[in-house]
Design a protein around this motif. Sequence first.
Motif, short mmCIF file in Angstrom:
data_model
loop_
_atom_site.label_atom_id
_atom_site.label_comp_id
_atom_site.label_asym_id
_atom_site.label_seq_id
_atom_site.Cartn_x
_atom_site.Cartn_y
_atom_site.Cartn_z
N PHE A 29 16.11 35.39 33.17
CA PHE A 29 15.91 36.30 34.30
C PHE A 29 17.18 37.11 34.51
N ASP A 30 17.01 38.34 34.92
CA ASP A 30 18.13 39.24 35.14
C ASP A 30 18.65 39.08 36.56
N ASP A 31 19.82 38.49 36.72
CA ASP A 31 20.43 38.30 38.03
C ASP A 31 21.72 39.11 38.17
N THR A 45 15.55 38.17 46.14
CA THR A 45 15.42 38.89 44.87
C THR A 45 15.28 37.93 43.69
N MET A 46 16.09 36.88 43.69
CA MET A 46 16.01 35.90 42.62
C MET A 46 14.66 35.19 42.60
N GLN A 48 11.82 36.39 43.75
CA GLN A 48 10.80 37.35 43.32
C GLN A 48 10.79 37.51 41.80
N ARG A 49 11.97 37.56 41.21
CA ARG A 49 12.05 37.71 39.76
C ARG A 49 11.50 36.48 39.05
N ARG A 50 11.71 35.31 39.60
CA ARG A 50 11.20 34.09 38.97
C ARG A 50 9.69 33.95 39.14
N ALA A 52 7.71 36.35 38.98
CA ALA A 52 7.12 37.27 37.99
C ALA A 52 7.17 36.72 36.58
N ASP A 55 11.11 37.99 32.13
CA ASP A 55 10.96 39.45 32.07
C ASP A 55 10.92 39.95 30.62
#
Length: 223
Positions: A29-31, A45-46, A48-50, A52, A55
């Motif tokens: 994941f892009d952090d 934000t973290m 939400q990215r996880r 999904a 990526d």
Amino acid sequence: MCGIYGNTRADIYSLGVVLWELLTGAKPFDDTTAGKRSDAATLATMAQRRRAGVDPAALKRIPPDCPTALQRVLLTGLAPERDQRWAGGAALAQQLELCLDERARDLVDPPPNSWRLRLRPWLVTLAVAGPNLLAALANIHHNKSLIVDRLSLPQHTFWIIAGAVNAVSFPVGLATLIYLSRRLLTVPPGLRRGRRYDPRVLALVRSDALLFGDRTMLVTISL
């Protein structure tokens, strides 16, 4: 965060992150922008990215020679929903052991450009159409010698009627099998592409796989 805490599957998730970094050299994941805002915004934000999933940029970092089976194992371990991950360490260990056996893993997860993967969509049709074609030819010969040749009805009339019946019944039977197997034809390819499915859908796919033989036999006998 996004269901990664709570039981053994949280450990599976954490191990999946470590294994992904070992494989690709980067996190799944892009952090990179996470620390530029408040703590609450960063965590949101973290999370939400996880939710999904892994990526696309992370997927592109997978080495070209990485077995498809290993990619599936890691993506399952990194599933956003806890119920979609491996149930425990034993299950994960079995899957990783499978990845070590080249022949076994290629049978379960054929490489992207392999002939097995290209032919897989046609195997269901071949498994049903091949035996049915042979049985139909034998049936035609059997009926002709024992029944058709002895009918008072003109033979060309009989063949017209028989052809019309077959022209309707066999497409209906094939369409029925395709409908009953629709999840088997769509979900596994989706999983190989990294798509996520509801656990209930995956349970239905497993049930369809177990019932496929019985359903095929029922449709075949009906025809």
